[in-house]
Write a protein that holds these residues in place. Structure first.
Motif, PDB file in Angstrom:
ATOM      1  N   TRP A  46       5.365 113.431 -21.883  1.00 55.77           N
ATOM      2  CA  TRP A  46       6.225 112.625 -22.153  1.00 55.77           C
ATOM      3  C   TRP A  46       5.811 111.439 -22.245  1.00 55.77           C
ATOM      4  O   TRP A  46       6.062 110.691 -23.471  1.00 55.77           O
ATOM      5  N   ALA A  47       5.236 110.619 -21.375  1.00 66.02           N
ATOM      6  CA  ALA A  47       4.451 109.667 -21.239  1.00 66.02           C
ATOM      7  C   ALA A  47       3.681 109.051 -22.999  1.00 66.02           C
ATOM      8  O   ALA A  47       3.828 108.065 -22.993  1.00 66.02           O
ATOM      9  N   LYS A  48       2.768 109.984 -22.936  1.00 65.51           N
ATOM     10  CA  LYS A  48       1.730 110.227 -23.512  1.00 65.51           C
ATOM     11  C   LYS A  48       2.404 110.267 -25.444  1.00 65.51           C
ATOM     12  O   LYS A  48       1.950 110.357 -26.604  1.00 65.51           O
ATOM     13  N   PHE A  49       3.653 110.179 -25.320  1.00 63.54           N
ATOM     14  CA  PHE A  49       4.783 110.689 -26.520  1.00 63.54           C
ATOM     15  C   PHE A  49       4.871 109.218 -27.432  1.00 63.54           C
ATOM     16  O   PHE A  49       5.379 108.090 -26.237  1.00 63.54           O
ATOM     17  N   PRO A  50       4.810 109.272 -28.569  1.00 64.51           N
ATOM     18  CA  PRO A  50       5.135 110.520 -29.597  1.00 64.51           C
ATOM     19  C   PRO A  50       3.844 110.653 -29.855  1.00 64.51           C
ATOM     20  O   PRO A  50       3.124 111.463 -30.341  1.00 64.51           O
ATOM     21  N   GLU A  60       7.518 109.007 -38.943  1.00 70.01           N
ATOM     22  CA  GLU A  60       6.417 107.952 -40.049  1.00 70.01           C
ATOM     23  C   GLU A  60       5.143 107.664 -39.738  1.00 70.01           C
ATOM     24  O   GLU A  60       4.392 107.478 -39.843  1.00 70.01           O
ATOM     25  N   GLY A  61       6.030 106.523 -38.102  1.00 70.87           N
ATOM     26  CA  GLY A  61       4.698 106.561 -37.708  1.00 70.87           C
ATOM     27  C   GLY A  61       3.263 107.503 -36.916  1.00 70.87           C
ATOM     28  O   GLY A  61       1.951 107.349 -36.941  1.00 70.87           O
ATOM     29  N   ILE A  62       4.240 108.358 -36.716  1.00 70.21           N
ATOM     30  CA  ILE A  62       3.605 109.364 -36.231  1.00 70.21           C
ATOM     31  C   ILE A  62       2.432 110.094 -36.951  1.00 70.21           C
ATOM     32  O   ILE A  62       1.526 110.287 -36.586  1.00 70.21           O
ATOM     33  N   VAL A  63       3.140 110.422 -38.252  1.00 73.69           N
ATOM     34  CA  VAL A  63       2.620 110.998 -38.805  1.00 73.69           C
ATOM     35  C   VAL A  63       1.371 110.070 -39.425  1.00 73.69           C
ATOM     36  O   VAL A  63      -0.118 110.265 -39.666  1.00 73.69           O
ATOM     37  N   GLY A  64       2.029 108.694 -39.694  1.00 72.01           N
ATOM     38  CA  GLY A  64       0.620 108.009 -40.076  1.00 72.01           C
ATOM     39  C   GLY A  64      -0.378 107.754 -39.336  1.00 72.01           C
ATOM     40  O   GLY A  64      -1.845 107.865 -39.928  1.00 72.01           O
ATOM     41  N   ASN A  65      -0.454 108.054 -38.040  1.00 68.79           N
ATOM     42  CA  ASN A  65      -1.656 107.944 -36.746  1.00 68.79           C
ATOM     43  C   ASN A  65      -2.329 109.463 -37.291  1.00 68.79           C
ATOM     44  O   ASN A  65      -3.048 109.036 -37.026  1.00 68.79           O
ATOM     45  N   ALA A  66      -1.349 109.981 -37.007  1.00 70.06           N
ATOM     46  CA  ALA A  66      -2.281 111.411 -37.512  1.00 70.06           C
ATOM     47  C   ALA A  66      -2.956 111.687 -37.689  1.00 70.06           C
ATOM     48  O   ALA A  66      -4.223 112.305 -38.212  1.00 70.06           O
ATOM     49  N   LEU A  67      -2.939 111.781 -39.354  1.00 70.06           N
ATOM     50  CA  LEU A  67      -3.610 110.720 -41.063  1.00 70.06           C
ATOM     51  C   LEU A  67      -5.011 110.347 -40.796  1.00 70.06           C
ATOM     52  O   LEU A  67      -5.628 109.970 -41.487  1.00 70.06           O
ATOM     53  N   GLY A  68      -4.706 109.185 -39.597  1.00 65.47           N
ATOM     54  CA  GLY A  68      -5.955 108.512 -39.331  1.00 65.47           C
ATOM     55  C   GLY A  68      -5.798 107.206 -39.629  1.00 65.47           C
ATOM     56  O   GLY A  68      -6.321 105.767 -40.085  1.00 65.47           O
ATOM     57  N   PHE A  69      -4.431 106.465 -40.003  1.00 68.59           N
ATOM     58  CA  PHE A  69      -4.080 105.369 -40.378  1.00 68.59           C
ATOM     59  C   PHE A  69      -4.572 103.986 -39.304  1.00 68.59           C
ATOM     60  O   PHE A  69      -4.091 104.708 -38.039  1.00 68.59           O
ATOM     61  N   ASP A  70      -5.213 103.429 -39.498  1.00 68.20           N
ATOM     62  CA  ASP A  70      -5.533 102.064 -38.299  1.00 68.20           C
ATOM     63  C   ASP A  70      -3.992 100.863 -38.644  1.00 68.20           C
ATOM     64  O   ASP A  70      -4.312 100.412 -37.696  1.00 68.20           O
ATOM     65  N   ARG A  71      -3.345 100.993 -39.615  1.00 69.07           N
ATOM     66  CA  ARG A  71      -1.996  99.952 -38.993  1.00 69.07           C
ATOM     67  C   ARG A  71      -1.262 100.749 -40.194  1.00 69.07           C
ATOM     68  O   ARG A  71      -0.903 101.903 -40.451  1.00 69.07           O
ATOM     69  N   PRO A  72       0.327 100.374 -39.916  1.00 66.83           N
ATOM     70  CA  PRO A  72       1.122 101.351 -40.973  1.00 66.83           C
ATOM     71  C   PRO A  72       1.590 101.287 -42.540  1.00 66.83           C
ATOM     72  O   PRO A  72       0.946 100.371 -43.068  1.00 66.83           O
ATOM     73  N   PRO A  73       0.640 102.458 -42.830  1.00 66.35           N
ATOM     74  CA  PRO A  73       0.898 102.415 -44.428  1.00 66.35           C
ATOM     75  C   PRO A  73       2.313 102.716 -45.375  1.00 66.35           C
ATOM     76  O   PRO A  73       2.893 102.846 -44.461  1.00 66.35           O
ATOM     77  N   SER A  74       1.863 101.769 -46.505  1.00 68.20           N
ATOM     78  CA  SER A  74       2.999 101.732 -47.105  1.00 68.20           C
ATOM     79  C   SER A  74       3.289 103.166 -47.774  1.00 68.20           C
ATOM     80  O   SER A  74       2.748 104.508 -47.237  1.00 68.20           O
ATOM     81  N   SER A  75       4.545 103.666 -47.930  1.00 67.41           N
ATOM     82  CA  SER A  75       5.119 104.732 -48.928  1.00 67.41           C
ATOM     83  C   SER A  75       3.748 105.527 -49.494  1.00 67.41           C
ATOM     84  O   SER A  75       4.086 106.390 -49.333  1.00 67.41           O
TER      85      SER A  75
END
Length: 351
Positions: free
Chosen positions: A74-78, A254-269
């Motif tokens: 849980w510490a490393k979540f999400p 949205e942020g969890i998925v954006g990180n998994a997809l490899g973005f280095d910043r919050p992606p736009s919709s």
């Protein structure tokens, strides 16, 4: 590549509290940690990673490595969005390995070298088997989703190994957990899975099933639809409608998925939508080459539309279950759902 984003920890507790208790943490400890946390990202008193890690350290100090692994989970979540989160995952792996002596199953940790985008990649797997399981038993690959990884779902995988009498090989998807160094993509992620399938065929009797939960269900749907495996279980997997343009996200996904997809910043919709459309499994749904499949989800899932379960309803060699009164991956009814999965695996893999 990673980034942090505005996220209210109170919302995470609203959604995840049953899961925290369901996978073994004492309610009084979870409640105390919940009361202490008031911010998501700072590694300081009141911060999510700090307070969960403090709880984990207290468990480790008393030799409760199993509870320490759960708390570090849980510490490393999400997601591994910063250094403190990555450190928490390393400590979770350490505590999980220390707790293995008390597992009711045989356990082995391996690091595989698998093909990936013209080169190779390192992928850690865990192999769980009921004591005395014959070497020629079938193998079941198993993975969670974008935020619940192989060690987080340990109790589920143990039950699967004991009940199914298959050798269970757990792994993290590309873009998640110990495979976060690789971005999650439809083809690259599938290439990782296919490399693990090849290893699985060597360590059992050649028969391989693939059980995917949440985003893991996307990949098990894909290996099932292409018959890359001999049997496929899809539990709450996104398939088609979940990737439609304009789909929103709940509970910080949205942020969890954006990180998994490899973005280095919050992606736009629009950026998220452009990437997500490439995951759509419609081209494979239009074919008829699939292995036997079991597709299940909760009827009240806020993340995955019912369509992505019901779309399998008229296919040959396919069983579909939409479970009433439960949500994403039917988590609250797993004691009812797991026997269905186990019985189906036994019947299918035994021919």
């Amino acid at each position: 590549m990673s980034y942090v984003w505005p996220l209210d920890p109170r919302e995470l507790f609203v959604e995840r509290y049953p899961q925290m208790l369901g996978f073994g943490l004492p309610a009084e400890d979870v409640d105390a940690t919940r009361a202490a946390i008031d911010d998501m990202w700072p590694d300081a008193p009141g911060g999510w990673v700090h307070e969960w890690s403090r709880l984990a350290e207290s468990y480790a100090a008393t030799g409760r490595h199993d509870l320490a692994a759960a708390a570090y989970g849980w510490a490393k979540f999400p997601t591994l969005a910063d250094g403190p989160k990555r450190s928490a995952l390393a400590r979770q792996t350490e505590q999980y390995t220390l707790s293995a002596a008390g597992f009711p199953v045989d356990f082995e940790r391996r690091v595989l070298t698998v093909p990936h985008r013209g080169g190779t990649a390192q992928v850690a797997i865990h192999v769980l088997a009921a004591p005395g399981l014959p070497a020629e038993a079938p193998v079941t690959l198993a993975s969670g989703g974008v935020d619940s990884w192989k060690m987080d779902l340990h109790s589920l995988w143990v039950q699967l190994a004991l009940l199914s009498q298959t050798r269970v090989v757990t792994f993290d998807l590309a873009g998640t957990g110990e495979t976060s160094h690789l971005p999650m993509t439809p083809d690259g992620g599938t290439e990782i899975v296919e490399g693990i399938v090849a290893e699985a065929r060597r360590i059992g009797n050649g028969k391989v099933a693939h059980f995917g939960l949440s985003m893991g269900g996307y990949y098990s749907a894909r290996t099932g639809l292409t018959a890359a495996v001999d049997a496929s279980v899809v539990l709450g997997g996104p398939v088609e409608a979940a990737f439609a343009p304009g789909r929103g996200f709940a509970f910080g996904m949205e942020g969890i998925v954006g990180n998994a997809l490899g973005f280095d910043r919050p992606p736009s919709s629009d950026e998220l939508s452009d990437v997500f459309t490439s995951f759509d499994l419609r081209p494979y749904l239009d074919q008829d080459a699939h292995a036997p499949m079991l597709v299940i989800n909760g009827a009240d899932d806020v993340h995955i539309p019912q369509h992505d379960t019901l779309v399998f309803g008229d296919r040959r060699d396919t069983r579909v279950e939409l479970v009433p009164g439960t949500g994403h991956c039917a988590i609250s009814k797993l004691p009812e759902v797991l026997p269905v999965i186990v019985d189906w695996l036994k019947q299918t893999l035994n021919g």
